[in-house]
Design a protein around this motif. Structure first.
Motif, PDB file in Angstrom:
ATOM      1  N   GLU A 167       0.847  -1.646   0.090  1.00 47.40           N
ATOM      2  CA  GLU A 167       0.224   0.087  -0.089  1.00 47.40           C
ATOM      3  C   GLU A 167       0.762   1.549   0.080  1.00 47.40           C
ATOM      4  OE1 GLU A 167      -2.540  -0.638   3.307  1.00 47.40           O
ATOM      5  OE2 GLU A 167      -3.949  -2.160   2.475  1.00 47.40           O
ATOM      6  N   LEU A 168       2.014   1.056   0.396  1.00 50.33           N
ATOM      7  CA  LEU A 168       2.844   2.017   1.040  1.00 50.33           C
ATOM      8  C   LEU A 168       3.195   2.516  -0.660  1.00 50.33           C
ATOM      9  CD1 LEU A 168       4.424   1.819   4.635  1.00 50.33           C
ATOM     10  CD2 LEU A 168       2.951   3.674   3.918  1.00 50.33           C
ATOM     11  N   ALA A 169       4.067   1.823  -1.275  1.00 54.28           N
ATOM     12  CA  ALA A 169       4.618   1.525  -2.699  1.00 54.28           C
ATOM     13  C   ALA A 169       3.655   1.969  -3.402  1.00 54.28           C
ATOM     14  CB  ALA A 169       4.916   0.275  -2.462  1.00 54.28           C
ATOM     15  N   ASP A 170       2.244   1.897  -3.679  1.00 48.80           N
ATOM     16  CA  ASP A 170       1.562   2.809  -4.307  1.00 48.80           C
ATOM     17  C   ASP A 170       1.437   4.019  -4.261  1.00 48.80           C
ATOM     18  OD1 ASP A 170      -0.975   1.986  -6.481  1.00 48.80           O
ATOM     19  OD2 ASP A 170      -1.940   2.417  -5.071  1.00 48.80           O
ATOM     20  N   LEU A 171       1.146   3.905  -3.425  1.00 50.55           N
ATOM     21  CA  LEU A 171       1.038   5.579  -2.612  1.00 50.55           C
ATOM     22  C   LEU A 171       2.079   6.359  -2.861  1.00 50.55           C
ATOM     23  CD1 LEU A 171      -0.431   8.344  -1.232  1.00 50.55           C
ATOM     24  CD2 LEU A 171       0.601   6.695   0.707  1.00 50.55           C
ATOM     25  N   ILE A 172       2.966   6.132  -2.072  1.00 52.31           N
ATOM     26  CA  ILE A 172       4.666   6.988  -2.796  1.00 52.31           C
ATOM     27  C   ILE A 172       5.353   6.856  -4.287  1.00 52.31           C
ATOM     28  CG2 ILE A 172       6.660   6.809  -2.498  1.00 52.31           C
ATOM     29  CD1 ILE A 172       6.530   6.269   0.275  1.00 52.31           C
ATOM     30  N   LEU A 173       4.806   5.815  -4.825  1.00 51.99           N
ATOM     31  CA  LEU A 173       5.338   5.487  -6.072  1.00 51.99           C
ATOM     32  C   LEU A 173       4.259   6.136  -7.578  1.00 51.99           C
ATOM     33  CD1 LEU A 173       7.232   2.022  -6.606  1.00 51.99           C
ATOM     34  CD2 LEU A 173       8.194   4.685  -5.448  1.00 51.99           C
ATOM     35  N   ASN A 174       2.952   6.622  -6.940  1.00 51.75           N
ATOM     36  CA  ASN A 174       2.204   6.598  -7.920  1.00 51.75           C
ATOM     37  C   ASN A 174       1.473   7.963  -7.898  1.00 51.75           C
ATOM     38  OD1 ASN A 174       2.748   4.185  -9.782  1.00 51.75           O
ATOM     39  ND2 ASN A 174       1.264   2.730  -8.134  1.00 51.75           N
ATOM     40  N   HIS A 175       1.885   8.062  -6.727  1.00 51.13           N
ATOM     41  CA  HIS A 175       1.038   9.391  -6.429  1.00 51.13           C
ATOM     42  C   HIS A 175       1.331  10.801  -7.501  1.00 51.13           C
ATOM     43  CE1 HIS A 175      -0.762  12.762  -4.177  1.00 51.13           C
ATOM     44  NE2 HIS A 175       0.511  13.592  -3.758  1.00 51.13           N
TER      45      HIS A 175
ATOM     46  N   GLY B 117       0.170  14.129  -6.667  1.00 47.01           N
ATOM     47  CA  GLY B 117      -0.605  15.289  -6.226  1.00 47.01           C
ATOM     48  C   GLY B 117       1.068  15.767  -6.087  1.00 47.01           C
ATOM     49  N   SER B 118       0.864  17.067  -4.390  1.00 47.81           N
ATOM     50  CA  SER B 118       1.722  18.181  -4.061  1.00 47.81           C
ATOM     51  C   SER B 118       2.781  17.344  -3.465  1.00 47.81           C
ATOM     52  CB  SER B 118       1.979  19.330  -3.549  1.00 47.81           C
ATOM     53  OG  SER B 118       0.984  18.696  -2.323  1.00 47.81           O
ATOM     54  N   LEU B 119       4.386  17.511  -3.385  1.00 43.68           N
ATOM     55  CA  LEU B 119       4.913  16.603  -1.914  1.00 43.68           C
ATOM     56  C   LEU B 119       4.374  17.247  -0.771  1.00 43.68           C
ATOM     57  CD1 LEU B 119       7.036  14.882  -2.096  1.00 43.68           C
ATOM     58  CD2 LEU B 119       8.829  16.804  -1.583  1.00 43.68           C
ATOM     59  N   ARG B 120       4.095  17.457  -0.229  1.00 41.32           N
ATOM     60  CA  ARG B 120       3.089  18.229   1.028  1.00 41.32           C
ATOM     61  C   ARG B 120       1.914  17.000   1.092  1.00 41.32           C
ATOM     62  NH1 ARG B 120       2.713  22.776   4.383  1.00 41.32           N
ATOM     63  NH2 ARG B 120       4.301  23.901   3.326  1.00 41.32           N
ATOM     64  N   THR B 121       1.232  17.141   0.023  1.00 34.07           N
ATOM     65  CA  THR B 121      -0.126  16.068   0.651  1.00 34.07           C
ATOM     66  C   THR B 121       0.492  14.666   0.202  1.00 34.07           C
ATOM     67  OG1 THR B 121      -1.203  17.757  -1.186  1.00 34.07           O
ATOM     68  CG2 THR B 121      -2.472  14.688  -0.729  1.00 34.07           C
TER      69      THR B 121
ATOM     70  N   HIS C   1      18.047  10.667   9.237  1.00 38.35           N
ATOM     71  CA  HIS C   1      17.947  11.249   7.472  1.00 38.35           C
ATOM     72  C   HIS C   1      16.584  11.284   8.008  1.00 38.35           C
ATOM     73  CE1 HIS C   1      22.303  10.423   7.255  1.00 38.35           C
ATOM     74  NE2 HIS C   1      21.761  11.790   6.455  1.00 38.35           N
ATOM     75  N   VAL C   2      15.969  12.360   7.732  1.00 33.45           N
ATOM     76  CA  VAL C   2      14.468  12.990   7.449  1.00 33.45           C
ATOM     77  C   VAL C   2      14.070  13.464   6.613  1.00 33.45           C
ATOM     78  CG1 VAL C   2      12.649  13.173   8.781  1.00 33.45           C
ATOM     79  CG2 VAL C   2      14.254  13.074  10.463  1.00 33.45           C
ATOM     80  N   PHE C   3      12.900  12.908   5.595  1.00 31.76           N
ATOM     81  CA  PHE C   3      12.760  13.359   4.571  1.00 31.76           C
ATOM     82  C   PHE C   3      11.605  14.296   4.824  1.00 31.76           C
ATOM     83  CE2 PHE C   3       8.853  13.489   0.879  1.00 31.76           C
ATOM     84  CZ  PHE C   3      10.522  13.238  -0.176  1.00 31.76           C
ATOM     85  N   ALA C   4      12.398  15.515   3.912  1.00 30.03           N
ATOM     86  CA  ALA C   4      10.769  16.591   4.691  1.00 30.03           C
ATOM     87  C   ALA C   4      10.930  18.053   3.249  1.00 30.03           C
ATOM     88  CB  ALA C   4      11.851  17.958   5.835  1.00 30.03           C
ATOM     89  N   LEU C   5       9.470  18.571   3.668  1.00 33.75           N
ATOM     90  CA  LEU C   5       9.850  19.901   2.420  1.00 33.75           C
ATOM     91  C   LEU C   5      11.226  20.601   2.642  1.00 33.75           C
ATOM     92  CD1 LEU C   5       5.844  20.778   2.761  1.00 33.75           C
ATOM     93  CD2 LEU C   5       7.186  19.377   1.064  1.00 33.75           C
ATOM     94  N   PRO C   6      11.919  21.080   1.488  1.00 36.10           N
ATOM     95  CA  PRO C   6      13.043  21.617   1.327  1.00 36.10           C
ATOM     96  C   PRO C   6      12.470  23.540   2.079  1.00 36.10           C
ATOM     97  CG  PRO C   6      12.438  20.283  -0.466  1.00 36.10           C
ATOM     98  CD  PRO C   6      11.297  20.023  -0.026  1.00 36.10           C
ATOM     99  N   ASP C   7      11.499  23.587   1.301  1.00 37.30           N
ATOM    100  CA  ASP C   7      11.193  25.303   2.174  1.00 37.30           C
ATOM    101  C   ASP C   7      10.630  25.157   3.189  1.00 37.30           C
ATOM    102  OD1 ASP C   7       9.000  23.910   1.244  1.00 37.30           O
ATOM    103  OD2 ASP C   7       8.028  25.156  -0.231  1.00 37.30           O
ATOM    104  N   ASP C   8      10.463  23.983   3.604  1.00 40.47           N
ATOM    105  CA  ASP C   8       9.319  24.347   4.953  1.00 40.47           C
ATOM    106  C   ASP C   8       9.482  22.634   5.685  1.00 40.47           C
ATOM    107  OD1 ASP C   8       7.279  24.380   7.288  1.00 40.47           O
ATOM    108  OD2 ASP C   8       5.836  23.901   6.813  1.00 40.47           O
ATOM    109  N   PRO C   9      10.488  23.110   6.373  1.00 41.33           N
ATOM    110  CA  PRO C   9      10.738  20.948   7.697  1.00 41.33           C
ATOM    111  C   PRO C   9      10.428  20.976   8.167  1.00 41.33           C
ATOM    112  CG  PRO C   9      12.195  22.636   6.834  1.00 41.33           C
ATOM    113  CD  PRO C   9      11.694  23.592   6.536  1.00 41.33           C
TER     114      PRO C   9
END
Length: 358
Positions: free
Chosen positions: A5-13, A15-19, A83-91
């Motif tokens: 489910e995570l693979a389908d959500l992340i690889l096929n999303h 929308g925006s990175l925030r969403t 290491h934490v994945f975050a938005l570059p303009d809003d960590p």
């Protein structure tokens, strides 16, 4: 099941990175809330690794022309040993880690417990009463949700078992981070294991080509390429200082003395203008002979309208509207391809058109 489910959500999303981050966090929080009553620490660490691997795969595919290290530095923040994945303009918008989740094991009730003699049991009963009746410090959570379940949105009736769970797992059990849910909602949402259709995700297989095909060096002008990719202005005037600010570094010294630096479109400094302007090849080595700064704008549909070396500014004009920024490798266009390669390319293009609704 949750890996797929995570693979389908992340690889096929799409929308925006925030969403995407919000959706992944919601799924992780609900799944961890259900399983935190078991000895799930190593499983949580495994899911953290799966999520990171999927995000690396997604970002490297999206920015395929970037060096792998550039992608990692742009989207991953280092905090302590992680290491934490975050938005570059809003960590503050980041992927939640499951490993720090506190494990709350359910223990069977001891028959020797007495609500009048055992203080711990009495305290636990008070806690259950407060949770069930939405009283005490949990009253604020109950009122915020209007007495409805945060998952299904239906009212929580007096005869129904309810639970208090964390909204963002691992962020603490303070009032702002707590939610009321039906106990059966947690079970219905996260316990269905009968429809598993695929095995676990192999991270080494998932990231094999990312690790093997990443170039050892990268163009020093990637940031400038990204700037032109996002730009729609035409004409566009940039001072040399503006370009250096975009690059985060100083321009090569040739930029201030040779027009060929700005017009050369092939690596190796083969443009005759270098000779005409008298570059001393017999005395000096070029700064970056393997990369051309002009590729940053030509690949995105721009060309130089005017160059003013004395005033240290360049005027660009967009000559190709709605440019995708996609560069087809020369190996696919310079010679006849095998029939199987042509068939696979057409299949892939059809897949992209259907997937993104182009």
């Amino acid at each position: 099941k949750v890996e797929q489910e995570l693979a389908d959500l992340i690889l096929n999303h799409t929308g925006s990175l925030r969403t995407l981050i919000e959706k992944v966090n919601k799924k992780l929080t609900g799944w961890a809330t259900y399983h935190r009553i078991s000895d799930a620490y190593m499983t949580f660490r495994h899911i953290d690794a799966i999520v990171e691997g999927l995000l690396v795969r997604r970002m490297c595919d999206k920015y395929s022309r970037w060096h792998r290290e550039t992608v990692l530095k742009k989207f991953w923040l280092k905090e302590g040993d992680y290491h934490v994945f975050a938005l570059p303009d809003d960590p503050t918008v980041r992927i939640n880690r499951l490993a720090p989740t506190s494990i709350v094991r359910h223990k069977p009730c001891k028959l020797s417990f007495n609500c009048y003699l055992d203080q711990d049991y009495y305290t636990w009963l008070q806690y259950r009463r407060d949770v069930q009746k939405g009283s005490g410090k949990y009253k604020a959570v109950w009122r915020r949700q209007g007495g409805c379940c945060a998952y299904c949105g239906q009212p929580m009736l007096p005869d129904q078992e309810v639970e208090i769970v964390e909204k963002d797992i691992g962020m603490g059990r303070h009032i702002q981070n707590l939610l009321y849910i039906h106990r059966h909602c947690a079970y219905d949402t996260f316990s269905g294991l009968d429809d598993i259709t695929a095995g676990s995700i192999d991270l080494f297989d998932l990231l094999s080509d990312v690790m093997e095909t990443a170039p050892e060096s990268e163009s020093p002008y990637l940031e400038l390429t990204e700037y032109f990719r996002l730009c729609e202005q035409t004409p566009l005037t940039l001072r040399f200082q503006d370009i250096e600010r975009i690059l985060g570094d100083t321009l090569d010294w040739e930029a201030y003395f040779y027009e060929a630096f700005w017009y050369d479109g092939a690596p190796g400094m083969t443009l005759p203008l270098w000779i005409e302007e008298g570059f001393p090849f017999h005395m000096l080595l070029p700064s970056n002979p393997d990369y051309c700064i002009s590729d940053s704008w030509t690949s995105q549909g721009y060309k130089i309208k005017a160059l003013h070396l004395n005033q240290q500014r360049v005027v660009f004009r967009k000559v190709i509207k709605d440019h995708s920024g996609l560069t087809i490798p020369k190996q696919l266009t310079k010679r006849k391809l095998p029939d199987q390669a042509v068939f696979e390319a057409k299949q892939f293009f059809s897949y992209l058109i259907q997937k993104y609704g182009l």
